[in-house]
Design a protein around this motif. Sequence first.
Motif, PDB file in Angstrom:
ATOM      1  N   ILE A  85      34.358   2.881  60.364  1.00  0.00           N
ATOM      2  CA  ILE A  85      34.378   1.551  61.148  1.00  0.00           C
ATOM      3  C   ILE A  85      34.107   1.534  62.455  1.00  0.00           C
ATOM      4  N   VAL A  93      31.886  -8.082  58.470  1.00  0.00           N
ATOM      5  CA  VAL A  93      32.157  -7.317  57.261  1.00  0.00           C
ATOM      6  C   VAL A  93      32.093  -8.032  55.862  1.00  0.00           C
ATOM      7  N   GLY A 112      38.701  -1.971  52.055  1.00  0.00           N
ATOM      8  CA  GLY A 112      37.888  -2.325  53.171  1.00  0.00           C
ATOM      9  C   GLY A 112      38.741  -3.169  54.284  1.00  0.00           C
ATOM     10  N   CYS A 116      39.820  -2.003  57.976  1.00  0.00           N
ATOM     11  CA  CYS A 116      39.269  -2.905  59.161  1.00  0.00           C
ATOM     12  C   CYS A 116      40.302  -3.060  60.122  1.00  0.00           C
ATOM     13  N   ALA A 119      41.303   0.213  61.707  1.00  0.00           N
ATOM     14  CA  ALA A 119      40.069   0.497  62.938  1.00  0.00           C
ATOM     15  C   ALA A 119      40.282  -0.128  64.349  1.00  0.00           C
ATOM     16  N   PRO A 133      36.390  -5.909  63.117  1.00  0.00           N
ATOM     17  CA  PRO A 133      35.389  -6.754  63.129  1.00  0.00           C
ATOM     18  C   PRO A 133      35.946  -8.085  63.178  1.00  0.00           C
TER      19      PRO A 133
END
Length: 229
Positions: A85, A93, A112, A116, A119, A133
């Motif tokens: 990511i 996303v 996921g 995120c 990240a 994101p």
Amino acid sequence: MAAHPDDIEQTCGGTLIKMAEKGYRTGALDLTAGDMGTRGSPEIRVGESEAAAKHLQLSWRGNMHFPDARLENNIAARMSLAVKIRELRPRVVILPYWEARHPDHYRCCELGFEACFLAGLKKLDEYSEPHRPAKILYSSLYADVKPSFVVDISAQFERRMDSLLAYKSQYGETTEGGTLFPSEAEIRERLGAIARFYGNLIGVRYGEPFVVKEAISIDDIVSMPVRSI
Ligand SMILES: [Zn+2]
């Protein structure tokens, strides 16, 4: 982000085509290569996913090669995803909805989301820049829940269908796997009916449903689409 090659083609591919047409760079990250599938092999399915990517006008497609049908949310998987990511730096996303029949689908959602978050941590690793994101959307096509919004994919539906049929090992007219796999005509009718149902919710022909956890901000209540009565 999806658990298996051919998931996004069935759930949010029309939206991805539509966003590419608006000039955005779109991508798909499949977590597994379908190595437990009755038909095909990981090599075949990744090849097919690349053919499908062309129909979806994706700028990028990758595969994490995590174990299919036994996807695990562990630290190794979260870390490799978080690094991916940071490399890709997506603004939005799309994850599968958090409840699903297939364990890989809800696990992909959980993985996921947590990746995120990770990240965005500065100290995660010293070789990549933090990135989080701005928006996470949940593709809810297979969940029996009221969508937060529906994207009109009437103009993209046929191309989304072509992208799914690029998975010839899954949807081709072969006998391997017996009756487990529906025919192309059956797939068309089924996906057409689902897209038609969601399109109908917003007064268009075909739609794709999404759920967001946050409230949706509206500037102008007078120009809101979709009639109430
Ligand atoms: Zn799947």
